[in-house]
Design a protein around this motif. Structure first.
Motif, PDB file in Angstrom:
ATOM      1  N   TYR A  61       0.840  -1.209   0.000  1.00 29.91           N
ATOM      2  CA  TYR A  61       0.000   0.000   0.000  1.00 29.91           C
ATOM      3  C   TYR A  61       0.874   1.257   0.000  1.00 29.91           C
ATOM      4  CZ  TYR A  61      -1.863   3.698   3.102  1.00 29.91           C
ATOM      5  OH  TYR A  61      -2.161   4.898   3.710  1.00 29.91           O
ATOM      6  N   LEU A  62       1.889   1.275   0.845  1.00 28.21           N
ATOM      7  CA  LEU A  62       2.779   2.440   0.906  1.00 28.21           C
ATOM      8  C   LEU A  62       3.591   2.586  -0.385  1.00 28.21           C
ATOM      9  CD1 LEU A  62       3.904   2.124   4.612  1.00 28.21           C
ATOM     10  CD2 LEU A  62       2.347   3.839   3.649  1.00 28.21           C
ATOM     11  N   GLU A  63       4.032   1.473  -0.938  1.00 31.69           N
ATOM     12  CA  GLU A  63       4.764   1.515  -2.208  1.00 31.69           C
ATOM     13  C   GLU A  63       3.880   2.041  -3.336  1.00 31.69           C
ATOM     14  OE1 GLU A  63       6.015  -2.542  -2.300  1.00 31.69           O
ATOM     15  OE2 GLU A  63       7.761  -2.160  -1.021  1.00 31.69           O
ATOM     16  N   GLU A  64       2.614   1.645  -3.337  1.00 29.83           N
ATOM     17  CA  GLU A  64       1.685   2.132  -4.368  1.00 29.83           C
ATOM     18  C   GLU A  64       1.431   3.622  -4.207  1.00 29.83           C
ATOM     19  OE1 GLU A  64      -0.976   2.528  -7.525  1.00 29.83           O
ATOM     20  OE2 GLU A  64       0.673   1.148  -7.116  1.00 29.83           O
ATOM     21  N   ARG A  65       1.264   4.106  -2.997  1.00 32.38           N
ATOM     22  CA  ARG A  65       1.102   5.550  -2.774  1.00 32.38           C
ATOM     23  C   ARG A  65       2.347   6.302  -3.225  1.00 32.38           C
ATOM     24  NH1 ARG A  65      -3.345   7.732  -0.075  1.00 32.38           N
ATOM     25  NH2 ARG A  65      -2.197   9.641   0.306  1.00 32.38           N
ATOM     26  N   ASP A  66       3.519   5.740  -2.908  1.00 30.86           N
ATOM     27  CA  ASP A  66       4.767   6.356  -3.330  1.00 30.86           C
ATOM     28  C   ASP A  66       4.843   6.414  -4.859  1.00 30.86           C
ATOM     29  OD1 ASP A  66       7.552   7.341  -2.992  1.00 30.86           O
ATOM     30  OD2 ASP A  66       8.080   5.374  -3.799  1.00 30.86           O
ATOM     31  N   ARG A  67       4.476   5.325  -5.516  1.00 27.29           N
ATOM     32  CA  ARG A  67       4.504   5.297  -6.979  1.00 27.29           C
ATOM     33  C   ARG A  67       3.596   6.382  -7.555  1.00 27.29           C
ATOM     34  NH1 ARG A  67       1.623   4.408 -10.963  1.00 27.29           N
ATOM     35  NH2 ARG A  67      -0.171   3.715  -9.761  1.00 27.29           N
ATOM     36  N   ARG A  68       2.378   6.488  -7.022  1.00 27.12           N
ATOM     37  CA  ARG A  68       1.447   7.517  -7.509  1.00 27.12           C
ATOM     38  C   ARG A  68       1.968   8.926  -7.222  1.00 27.12           C
ATOM     39  NH1 ARG A  68      -3.514   7.896  -5.374  1.00 27.12           N
ATOM     40  NH2 ARG A  68      -3.027   6.731  -3.512  1.00 27.12           N
ATOM     41  N   ARG A  70       5.128   9.869  -6.954  1.00 29.83           N
ATOM     42  CA  ARG A  70       6.234  10.162  -7.869  1.00 29.83           C
ATOM     43  C   ARG A  70       5.723  10.561  -9.254  1.00 29.83           C
ATOM     44  NH1 ARG A  70      11.382   6.240  -6.623  1.00 29.83           N
ATOM     45  NH2 ARG A  70      11.082   6.093  -4.378  1.00 29.83           N
ATOM     46  N   VAL A  71       4.708   9.881  -9.737  1.00 35.95           N
ATOM     47  CA  VAL A  71       4.122  10.224 -11.044  1.00 35.95           C
ATOM     48  C   VAL A  71       3.546  11.635 -11.000  1.00 35.95           C
ATOM     49  CG1 VAL A  71       2.233   9.665 -12.642  1.00 35.95           C
ATOM     50  CG2 VAL A  71       3.700   7.836 -11.760  1.00 35.95           C
ATOM     51  N   ASP A  72       2.780  11.939  -9.968  1.00 35.06           N
ATOM     52  CA  ASP A  72       2.179  13.272  -9.844  1.00 35.06           C
ATOM     53  C   ASP A  72       3.242  14.354  -9.693  1.00 35.06           C
ATOM     54  OD1 ASP A  72      -0.336  12.191 -10.056  1.00 35.06           O
ATOM     55  OD2 ASP A  72      -0.877  12.476  -7.956  1.00 35.06           O
ATOM     56  N   TRP A  73       4.250  14.080  -8.890  1.00 37.06           N
ATOM     57  CA  TRP A  73       5.317  15.069  -8.680  1.00 37.06           C
ATOM     58  C   TRP A  73       6.080  15.317  -9.970  1.00 37.06           C
ATOM     59  CZ3 TRP A  73      10.108  14.207  -5.025  1.00 37.06           C
ATOM     60  CH2 TRP A  73      10.801  15.401  -4.879  1.00 37.06           C
ATOM     61  N   GLU A  74       6.412  14.269 -10.697  1.00 37.60           N
ATOM     62  CA  GLU A  74       7.129  14.443 -11.967  1.00 37.60           C
ATOM     63  C   GLU A  74       6.280  15.219 -12.973  1.00 37.60           C
ATOM     64  OE1 GLU A  74      10.332  13.999 -12.602  1.00 37.60           O
ATOM     65  OE2 GLU A  74      10.622  13.221 -10.571  1.00 37.60           O
ATOM     66  N   ALA A  75       4.979  15.007 -12.966  1.00 39.67           N
ATOM     67  CA  ALA A  75       4.086  15.780 -13.840  1.00 39.67           C
ATOM     68  C   ALA A  75       4.110  17.259 -13.448  1.00 39.67           C
ATOM     69  CB  ALA A  75       2.664  15.226 -13.784  1.00 39.67           C
ATOM     70  N   ALA A  76       4.126  17.523 -12.158  1.00 39.41           N
ATOM     71  CA  ALA A  76       4.192  18.918 -11.689  1.00 39.41           C
ATOM     72  C   ALA A  76       5.529  19.544 -12.069  1.00 39.41           C
ATOM     73  CB  ALA A  76       3.978  18.973 -10.176  1.00 39.41           C
ATOM     74  N   HIS A 131      13.971   9.025  -1.500  1.00 42.60           N
ATOM     75  CA  HIS A 131      13.736   9.523  -2.861  1.00 42.60           C
ATOM     76  C   HIS A 131      13.355  11.001  -2.834  1.00 42.60           C
ATOM     77  CE1 HIS A 131      11.174  10.534  -6.338  1.00 42.60           C
ATOM     78  NE2 HIS A 131      12.151   9.946  -6.989  1.00 42.60           N
ATOM     79  N   LEU A 132      12.530  11.384  -1.895  1.00 42.06           N
ATOM     80  CA  LEU A 132      12.105  12.773  -1.769  1.00 42.06           C
ATOM     81  C   LEU A 132      13.321  13.695  -1.666  1.00 42.06           C
ATOM     82  CD1 LEU A 132       9.422  14.498  -1.229  1.00 42.06           C
ATOM     83  CD2 LEU A 132      10.103  14.352   1.159  1.00 42.06           C
ATOM     84  N   ARG A 133      14.206  13.364  -0.776  1.00 43.55           N
ATOM     85  CA  ARG A 133      15.388  14.211  -0.578  1.00 43.55           C
ATOM     86  C   ARG A 133      16.339  14.142  -1.776  1.00 43.55           C
ATOM     87  NH1 ARG A 133      19.273  14.689   4.723  1.00 43.55           N
ATOM     88  NH2 ARG A 133      20.571  16.329   3.863  1.00 43.55           N
ATOM     89  N   GLN A 134      16.542  12.964  -2.330  1.00 41.01           N
ATOM     90  CA  GLN A 134      17.435  12.829  -3.484  1.00 41.01           C
ATOM     91  C   GLN A 134      16.904  13.606  -4.692  1.00 41.01           C
ATOM     92  OE1 GLN A 134      17.678   8.539  -3.861  1.00 41.01           O
ATOM     93  NE2 GLN A 134      19.532   8.444  -2.616  1.00 41.01           N
TER      94      GLN A 134
END
Length: 192
Positions: A61-68, A70-76, A131-134
């Motif tokens: 569940y946490l990995e899926e939220r992270d995946r979503r 990352r997709v949203d952040w990269e789009a932004a 990942h957030l910090r990197q």
């Protein structure tokens, strides 16, 4: 005339969706696996077949939220070529307005609830925060920051505080404040 019914999503996907809804709104410890399998419309054996138990379901569940995320952040980031570092707050704002019942960061919520350091979700949480910090370090470097790691660490603190301010509504316009503070950090750093 009989219309073709839409096939239902695979059981694993239904379990992740149900777990995501229930873990996020009720909490991990307050949500039993019986509630998840009922919401997903699957047998208990199906949960065990796909995840082996609740612990790995929590990690998934946490990995899926992270995946979503990352997709949203990269789009932004892609939508903000001039303000790529600040785009993290654009992505956060989208999550804020689209979550049915915003409860803050699911990763932090899970870290608070899980006391076993060997729980598989702890590694998922660590990967998300790392990942957030990197990624912020990369973006700060691309923006010409003299000290991109330090800028990224500062932005992480602003980001985490912004999530809390959104959740608790402790300050007015936390997203605008976060954008302003982040832009100010970049400006100060560029003068070094």
């Amino acid at each position: 005339m009989v219309l073709d019914a839409q096939p239902s999503p695979p059981a694993r996907e239904r379990l992740l969706t149900a777990a995501g809804e229930l873990f996020y709104t009720r909490g991990i410890n307050a949500t039993g696996i019986d509630a998840i399998v009922e919401r997903a419309g699957v047998a208990l054996a199906t949960l065990y077949k796909h995840f082996g138990g609740k612990d790995r379901l929590v990690a998934a569940y946490l990995e899926e939220r992270d995946r979503r995320w990352r997709v949203d952040w990269e789009a932004a980031i892609a939508a903000a070529p001039e303000q790529r570092v600040v785009a993290i707050f654009d992505a956060l704002e989208r999550w804020w307005v689209t979550e049915d019942r915003y409860r803050g960061c699911a990763q932090v919520d899970a870290a608070v609830e899980i006391t076993d350091v060997d729980h598989p979700a702890i590694a998922a949480i660590a990967r998300h925060k790392t990942h957030l910090r990197q990624r912020l370090t990369e973006l700060a470097s691309e923006a010409g920051a003299a000290e991109p790691e330090q800028i990224a660490a500062d932005i992480v603190v602003i980001y985490e505080g912004t999530i809390t301010a959104l959740l608790l509504q402790t300050v007015p316009d936390p997203l605008q404040r976060a954008r302003r503070l982040t832009a100010g950090l970049l400006l100060i750093d560029s003068r070094k």
